[in-house]
Design an enzyme around this catalytic site. Structure first.
Site, mmCIF file in Angstrom:
data_model
loop_
_atom_site.group_PDB
_atom_site.id
_atom_site.type_symbol
_atom_site.label_atom_id
_atom_site.label_comp_id
_atom_site.label_asym_id
_atom_site.label_seq_id
_atom_site.Cartn_x
_atom_site.Cartn_y
_atom_site.Cartn_z
ATOM 1 N N GLY A 254 0.975 -1.304 -0.104
ATOM 2 C CA GLY A 254 0.066 0.011 -0.027
ATOM 3 C C GLY A 254 1.079 1.121 -0.038
ATOM 4 O O GLY A 254 1.747 1.289 0.889
ATOM 5 N N CYS A 283 -7.410 -6.563 3.556
ATOM 6 C CA CYS A 283 -7.384 -5.619 2.140
ATOM 7 C C CYS A 283 -8.729 -5.664 1.549
ATOM 8 O O CYS A 283 -8.812 -5.478 0.314
ATOM 9 C CB CYS A 283 -6.258 -6.444 1.240
ATOM 10 S SG CYS A 283 -4.609 -6.366 1.905
#
Length: 331
Positions: A254, A283
């Site tokens: 990320g 996620c």
């Protein structure tokens, strides 16, 4: 990672200069968030599609951070898989020239910074300090002070800019488990960081590494795939950003990118207590699991054993020299 697919549908946002807003992408975001319309790709990009003689190509624009300009929303099942930036070519039409693996700048120097076990809030402050160091060194005659921050966190759940699924009640529930909870400026949904997880925050000026956010994330994936290969683990990518062993994620990715400077990064499950992930949908990806290097190898694995391999793989795929003391593996 070796498989960054291209998109099939795009919703193009209003055009803006890359300095006007940051780019975010994450483990929660399908890799097509990192794609760009062909007309926005810089000349020489690995994504460049040649045109037959006599047929004009797209207008050439200055290189930009492609992910600043597009937001893609295709479901993973509608996107093809393939090598990073690979664009299928019609029969009889040659594909783009293949360039060596790695970014554009050879022998760049990246400073290694060991933060040890550090709270998530402290790590955020450290990242901002190194990001600001880039802001203060915009002299084109000097090399950018790129850095690679490595650390380990106490138990913490973090969410990205898409925070709607996580109201205050959900935050309280997760805090009651004994973990911290942070809302961040990276892209995507929720993930977990904790002891036994190797976290890496590259703070790089992408103008020295090809400028493409999409390619940058591909290189992060390739870095972790290279690490797994050194340990005898077969890892790969999927239509969802990150690194996978089968249907189990072993590394979450990320990032945030503003004015070409990156922050946040990747987290490799080394010997992480995977039960922490049972309290969330990691996620935001349904029907998939998580794994760790220890679980795949069937033995305890220490962070000190893994870090040298990660640094070697990063150096290889980013064509850089990592400066600083690298810990030796035990034994």
């Amino acid at each position: 990672m070796l498989h960054c697919s291209t998109k099939t549908q795009r919703t193009v946002q209003n055009e803006e200069a890359p300095s006007s807003r940051p780019t975010v992408t994450s483990c929660q975001t399908p890799r097509d968030l990192l794609s760009d319309p062909p007309s926005s790709r810089p000349t020489g990009s690995c994504c460049q599609t040649p045109h037959p003689p006599g047929r004009p190509g797209p207008a050439v624009r200055p290189p930009i951070l492609q992910a600043d300009r597009v937001l893609l929303s295709d479901p993973p099942s509608s996107r093809p898989t393939g090598s990073c930036c690979q664009t299928p070519q019609p029969p009889g039409r040659p594909g783009p020239a293949v360039r060596p693996a790695g970014m554009q700048r050879p022998s760049a120097a990246v400073q290694l910074v060991h933060l040890g076990r550090i709270s998530y809030s402290q790590a955020l402050r450290e990242q901002q300090r190194f990001v600001q160091r880039h802001r203060d060194h915009r002299d084109p005659g000097r090399s950018a002070p790129d850095a690679l921050l490595v650390c380990e966190h106490p138990a913490v759940y973090t969410v990205g800019l898409r925070q709607a699924p996580y109201p205050a009640e959900e935050e309280r529930r997760l805090r009651l488990l004994g973990a911290e909870f942070f809302r961040t400026n990276r892209g995507g949904l929720i993930t977990f960081h904790g002891p036994g997880q190797l976290v890496c925050y590259p703070v790089l000026d992408l103008r020295g590494f090809g400028r493409s956010v999409r390619r940058y994330v591909c290189q992060l994936e390739r870095t972790v795939i290279g690490l797994c290969g050194r340990l005898g683990i077969e890892a790969s990518t999927s239509p969802d950003t990150g690194v996978w062993v089968g249907d189990n994620k072993i590394c979450a990715i990320g990032i945030h990118c503003g004015r070409y400077v990156t922050s946040h990064g990747l987290a490799v499950n080394v010997s992480t207590d995977l039960t922490w992930f049972r309290h969330i949908v990691p996620c935001g990806i349904m029907g998939k699991g998580v794994t760790s290097l220890s679980q795949e190898l069937g033995r305890p694995v220490a962070l000190e054993e893994v870090l040298p391999g990660l640094l070697d793989s990063f150096s290889e795929h980013f064509a850089c020299d990592i400066t600083g003391t690298q810990p030796r593996p035990p034994g």
